[in-house]
Design an enzyme around this catalytic site. Sequence first.
Site, PDB file in Angstrom:
ATOM      1  N   CYS A  75       0.860  -1.183   0.000  1.00 39.43           N
ATOM      2  CA  CYS A  75       0.000   0.000   0.000  1.00 39.43           C
ATOM      3  C   CYS A  75       0.899   1.235   0.000  1.00 39.43           C
ATOM      4  O   CYS A  75       1.634   1.466   0.971  1.00 39.43           O
ATOM      5  CB  CYS A  75      -0.908   0.003   1.220  1.00 39.43           C
ATOM      6  SG  CYS A  75      -1.986   1.449   1.299  1.00 39.43           S
ATOM      7  N   HIS A 165      -2.439  -4.013 -11.100  1.00 41.09           N
ATOM      8  CA  HIS A 165      -3.189  -2.837 -11.556  1.00 41.09           C
ATOM      9  C   HIS A 165      -3.503  -2.952 -13.039  1.00 41.09           C
ATOM     10  O   HIS A 165      -2.645  -3.377 -13.824  1.00 41.09           O
ATOM     11  CB  HIS A 165      -2.380  -1.553 -11.308  1.00 41.09           C
ATOM     12  CG  HIS A 165      -2.154  -1.275  -9.858  1.00 41.09           C
ATOM     13  ND1 HIS A 165      -2.991  -0.500  -9.105  1.00 41.09           N
ATOM     14  CD2 HIS A 165      -1.190  -1.726  -8.998  1.00 41.09           C
ATOM     15  CE1 HIS A 165      -2.550  -0.452  -7.857  1.00 41.09           C
ATOM     16  NE2 HIS A 165      -1.471  -1.189  -7.766  1.00 41.09           N
ATOM     17  N   GLU A 214     -10.502   0.483  -6.362  1.00 38.10           N
ATOM     18  CA  GLU A 214      -9.526  -0.411  -5.739  1.00 38.10           C
ATOM     19  C   GLU A 214     -10.098  -1.800  -5.472  1.00 38.10           C
ATOM     20  O   GLU A 214     -11.232  -1.946  -5.004  1.00 38.10           O
ATOM     21  CB  GLU A 214      -9.036   0.175  -4.411  1.00 38.10           C
ATOM     22  CG  GLU A 214      -8.024   1.275  -4.575  1.00 38.10           C
ATOM     23  CD  GLU A 214      -7.178   1.460  -3.341  1.00 38.10           C
ATOM     24  OE1 GLU A 214      -6.840   0.448  -2.687  1.00 38.10           O
ATOM     25  OE2 GLU A 214      -6.875   2.621  -3.019  1.00 38.10           O
ATOM     26  N   CYS A 223      -4.807   6.156  -4.746  1.00 44.21           N
ATOM     27  CA  CYS A 223      -4.120   4.862  -4.581  1.00 44.21           C
ATOM     28  C   CYS A 223      -2.663   5.087  -4.936  1.00 44.21           C
ATOM     29  O   CYS A 223      -2.362   5.490  -6.082  1.00 44.21           O
ATOM     30  CB  CYS A 223      -4.757   3.818  -5.492  1.00 44.21           C
ATOM     31  SG  CYS A 223      -4.005   2.190  -5.360  1.00 44.21           S
ATOM     32  N   GLY A 226      -1.416   2.563  -7.299  1.00 55.05           N
ATOM     33  CA  GLY A 226      -2.140   2.826  -8.545  1.00 55.05           C
ATOM     34  C   GLY A 226      -1.574   4.011  -9.297  1.00 55.05           C
ATOM     35  O   GLY A 226      -1.501   4.015 -10.529  1.00 55.05           O
TER      36      GLY A 226
END
Length: 280
Positions: A75, A165, A214, A223, A226
């Site tokens: 993350c 992704h 997400e 994100c 992302g």
Amino acid sequence: MTNRVKFTKMHGAGNDYIYVNTLKYTIEDPESFAKKWSCYRTGIGSDGLVLIGSSSVADFSMRIFNADGSEAMMCGNASRCIGKYVFEEGLTKKTVLTLETLSGIKELFLSVQDGIVTEVTVDMGNPKLEEVTLADGSKDILVYQAVSAGNYTFKGTAVSMGNPHLVIFVDAVEEIDLAKIGPLFEYHPYFPQRVNVEFAQIISKKEVRMRVWERGSGITSACGTGACATAVAAVINQKTDREVKIVMDGGPLTIKWDSATQKVFMTGDAVKVYEGELSL
Ligand SMILES: N[C@@H](CCC[C@H](N)C(=O)O)C(=O)O
């Protein structure tokens, strides 16, 4: 006897998580707590739960659970918030520190003013083209190729930042019905583990407007991984420079894909919202 657990609510570019310091508190079933506490009406309300822990190979460790309880490998926004937390809580005096994650050890560079962490840069490591699983079970890469779900077909590029992704470039991102289309592609059969879905509009060689659905959390304000995946896909598809501002609903992140090292660096804010206490 009920256990009281202190938590800290933090966000990076509006991507908000509940943080628990497992050096002090034990969370036996983080999956169920992530689901329970992430609810905005009956819980605290967040995009998920992040556990800050010790590590034998880095300064600290991170585990991240999406709002649906699923555990993710990495993350980006939370890694910046952990840097802020451990420094401001006095758990370290380092301004360059390492964080063990399920997708390897990440290096954090803290910007500190008067004892407050104002910005963090994270070495997110090397991106990879995410392998997709075709109908016959074989694997392939996806670079600006047609991908369909429901009645929708877009040109997608699949990138891994330790988590998967699908980056889709569109002419007008605000016209994308993310709540309707996002889950269709999250569960696309190309991605047996599901996928995070980014819709990106090129503003210039140095700026991209991106919105994200997400995996495990739905629409979030930002994100970090992302944003990194979007920048990598934009460079691969020759749409932007290697240093680019990714502007999301919750704010911008600056992403640099270094040509010499092939490492991706993410820079952005980390904001502490409030502290609270819960009974387990
Ligand atoms: N918001 C995070 C990504 C969290 C995990 C993701 N939903 C996944 O399941 O891979 C970020 O800032 O990177």
